[in-house]
Write an enzyme that holds these catalytic residues in place. Sequence first.
Site, PDB file in Angstrom:
ATOM      1  N   HIS A 115       0.836  -1.188   0.000  1.00 56.68           N
ATOM      2  CA  HIS A 115       0.000   0.000   0.000  1.00 56.68           C
ATOM      3  C   HIS A 115       0.877   1.245   0.000  1.00 56.68           C
ATOM      4  O   HIS A 115       2.076   1.184   0.263  1.00 56.68           O
ATOM      5  CB  HIS A 115      -0.926   0.030   1.227  1.00 56.68           C
ATOM      6  N   ASP A 117       0.630   5.053   1.857  1.00 55.65           N
ATOM      7  CA  ASP A 117      -0.090   5.554   3.034  1.00 55.65           C
ATOM      8  C   ASP A 117      -1.172   6.576   2.674  1.00 55.65           C
ATOM      9  O   ASP A 117      -0.934   7.549   1.951  1.00 55.65           O
ATOM     10  CB  ASP A 117       0.885   6.209   4.020  1.00 55.65           C
ATOM     11  N   HIS A 269       4.780   0.201   0.140  1.00 55.81           N
ATOM     12  CA  HIS A 269       5.514  -0.602   1.112  1.00 55.81           C
ATOM     13  C   HIS A 269       4.614  -1.678   1.692  1.00 55.81           C
ATOM     14  O   HIS A 269       3.392  -1.620   1.597  1.00 55.81           O
ATOM     15  CB  HIS A 269       6.127   0.264   2.215  1.00 55.81           C
ATOM     16  N   ARG A 284       5.243   6.233  13.817  1.00 57.75           N
ATOM     17  CA  ARG A 284       5.390   6.910  12.536  1.00 57.75           C
ATOM     18  C   ARG A 284       4.943   8.360  12.637  1.00 57.75           C
ATOM     19  O   ARG A 284       3.934   8.649  13.276  1.00 57.75           O
ATOM     20  CB  ARG A 284       4.541   6.186  11.483  1.00 57.75           C
TER      21      ARG A 284
END
Length: 293
Positions: A115, A117, A269, A284
Site C-alpha cells: 500500500h 499511506d 511498502h 510513525r
Amino acid sequence: MIDTLTSIDLEVTPLSGSIGAAIRGVDLRNVDDETIAEIRRIWLHRKVVFFPGQHLDEAAHQAFAAQFGELTEGHPVIPSVEGFPNVFEIDYSKARELYATYGDVASKTQGLGWHTDVTFMPRPPAGSILRAVVVPAAGGDTAFSNQQAAFEALSPALQEFLSTLHAVHDGRAQFKAALEQVGSGRWEGKEIPEIEPVVHPVVRTHPETGAKVLFVNPGFTSHIVELTRFESDALLSYLYAHSVRPEFVVRYHWTSGDVGFWDNRATQHSVVGDFGEHHRVIQRVTIKGDAPV
C-alpha cells in the site's frame, strides 16, 4: 560497500539497485540545514533512506520530521500517541485490535499488504518517518517498491494510456468501523466525520522531481474511473503485480532504534508478517502532502 562520503561526511550505502540507502554519520537529534538538504537530496533519489541506531524519543522524532515539511496528525482515523499528536503507533502484538482497524489489509500473520499511506484522502502524505521501537530478533522486515522505476519500465504505449486515467481510492473497508468507534478523525487540522472515496490520477507527476510515478495500490485503490469494472480489475491486477517486481524492491530488516524515511509519493511498502507471536512496535510521523496531479 560505501557508495559515497558526501561533502558533509554522510556515509551513504545503497541497499539495492534502484531503491533504498542507509545513511550513517549523523545524529538526527542535532541536524543543521545543510545536512537536512543533503538528506532530502538522497531521499528523493533513493526513495527510502534508513538511519541505523538513532534511538529517538517521540519529541526528537517529531522535531526531525518537521525539518522536512509541515506535519499532519499521526493518522486520519486512528488516535495518536497521547501527548504527541503527530505520532502514530502500531503495536503488532495487539493483533485483534490491528485486524479490527485494518480489515483485510492486515492480520497477525500477514503484516500489512502492499500500500501507499493514506491515499484515500484528497492530499495523501508526502513522506513518512518511522521509528523502530521494539523489533523481533528475526522477521518483521518492511519491503519498499520504487513506483517511478515501475512506471518507467512499462512500454511507451502503456505509459501514455495510463496517463489518461484516474482511479478511485477508498479507505472505508479498512477504517469505517474504526472511525465509528472513535467518533471522528482529523487530517491536516480538520475534522473527518466520515471517509469518502477520492479520485487521483493513475500516473502522478512528482512535485519535487517532476518524474512520472505509478500511483495505484492494492491497499486503497478501488477501480479506474474510465474503464468498466472488468477492464479495471484486469488492468489493476497487472499493475499491482508489475509494480512490486523484485528489481523495484528493497527489503529492510529493522533493529530497535532505527529510523526509516520514505517518499510516499513514489513508493509502496509492505510489512512482512513472518514474526509470529513476537513483539513488534513502530511509531510513525507523517509529513503533509499535496493533491496528486
